[in-house]
Write an enzyme that holds these catalytic residues in place. Structure first.
Site: not given
Length: 409
Positions: A147, A177, A256
């Protein structure tokens, strides 16, 4: 019998005695300090056997020659020093094209404002994002979250020392992911992160999150491993197929894709901030999961994800009784341990094989199953096109249903 009586000496005699004692003590101390170190130590020891006296000089030499321990920082500082140079910031840009609102197409708009104004209304804009990643190969392969680089037109990779490179997205996998990014013109001495073993992690172990949260470069947070194998379904992310590492180390937007380290500075997980409402807890993708698909990602290949096409929940006798006493329950279920099929998705292998809502799966390929997570793991570890034998309880019947898995889209 009589008692002996001792008379106290005169006061002046007591004072003289005390002065003599003090003077004698000072003399002894002076002699001790004036002796060489070896003799001074021996002077304070009681008489020892000759064999013991022979080892004293060697012991003294060992004490004098042994190096003094160096003062180090904490294990956190050591871990970050080891991996920190390999942690990168990833900046992305992508163009988003927007259709004009119907209001601008109305003839009245052109009459009052003119067609020139309509043509000046922007139909596209550049969106910018930021995340983290870490270098895992000298050739410039960077591991991050899918993402982070989703639909990016431009990727910029910035090292810890400020060096900037252009990045190219090699492959992404939304189900896990994960994504692989390639530094297009890598230096010959790129730092790389040391990968650990996430299967060896235990609850209570130290957890160190490194990344660029909220745009603050090179940020480190510390916590512990709170839970292992927290399923994506339990976390509330049904579109993923993961068993997360849960930690109380702060993981915020921008973290992230950054590494989660153990106390030795080895990467045990990839931080992900896909639950913005998570308070005080963070999630990381186990590094061993990434190891199984990184080669496919680096080659730009589609990652294999077999699926059946059912929505399911873990069933226990207690849950079944609660359901059966509810007059609004869609169906009655057997009061047994297994996995209840809540819904069969259209145009899926499960529907084609004849699985129905209300079925209770109790086994796959002669292996008993008692939880939805167990079925998900069995299916994920199978191959696309593989036929699985499901043991199903349907009312009072026990059936064997053969389902051929397909690729999850």
């Amino acid at each position: 019998m009589g008692f002996l009586k001792f008379s106290q000496p005169p006061l002046c005699a007591q004072i003289i005695t005390r002065l003599l004692v003090v003077a004698f003590s000072v003399a002894i101390a002076t002699i001790s300090f004036s002796l060489p170190p070896e003799l001074a130590i021996a002077a304070t020891l009681p008489d020892l056997p000759s064999s013991s006296q022979q080892i004293l000089p060697a012991t003294q030499v060992a004490l004098q020659s042994s190096p003094q321990p160096e003062t180090h920082g904490s294990f956190v500082a050591a871990a970050v020093k080891r991996v920190g140079p390999a942690v990168v910031r990833i900046d992305t840009e992508r163009t988003v094209t927007r259709s004009l609102d119907r209001f601008y197409d109305d003839p009245l708009f052109g009459r009052f404002f003119g067609d020139d104004l309509r043509s000046q209304i922007p139909r596209s804009e550049r969106l910018r994002g930021q995340g983290s990643g870490f270098i895992i190969d000298r050739s410039g392969i960077v591991l991050t979250n899918a993402h982070v680089v989703d639909r990016a037109d431009k990727v910029t990779v910035t090292l810890n020392d400020g060096t900037t490179y252009t990045g190219k997205v090699l492959g992404t996998d939304e189900i896990t992911d994960l994504a692989a990014v390639k530094i297009t013109t890598p230096s010959s001495n790129l730092p790389i992160a040391s990968l650990g073993d996430s299967d060896a992690v235990q609850v209570g172990d130290w957890a160190i999150a490194v990344g660029n949260p909220l745009g603050f470069d090179n940020t480190v947070t510390l916590g512990i491993i709170s839970t292992l194998k927290r399923s994506s379904a339990a976390v509330g992310i049904p579109d993923k197929r993961l068993d997360f590492i849960q930690t109380d180390a702060a993981i915020n937007p921008g973290n992230s894709g950054g590494p989660l380290l153990n106390e030795s500075g080895e990467v045990i997980g990839i931080n992900t901030a896909i639950r913005p409402d998570a308070m005080g807890i963070g999630f990381a993708i186990p590094i061993n999961k990434a190891k199984t698909i990184i080669v496919q990602l680096a080659k730009g290949e589609e990652v294999s994800h077999p699926f059946l096409g059912i929505q399911m929940v873990t069933l226990t006798p207690e849950i079944a009784r609660e359901n059966n006493t509810d007059p609004n329950a869609p169906f009655r279920v057997l009061e047994i341990n297994g996995v209840l099929v809540m819904r069969v998705m259209p145009d899926t292998p499960a529907l084609k094989a004849g699985i129905r809502s209300g079925d209770v799966i109790v086994g796959i390929d002669n292996e008993s199953v008692t939880s939805a997570a167990q079925i998900q793991n069995i299916v994920e570890n199978s191959k696309v096109g593989q036929t699985l034998k499901l043991k199903v309880r349907r009312l009072d019947l026990t059936k064997e249903i053969y389902v051929t898995t397909a690729q999850l889209k």
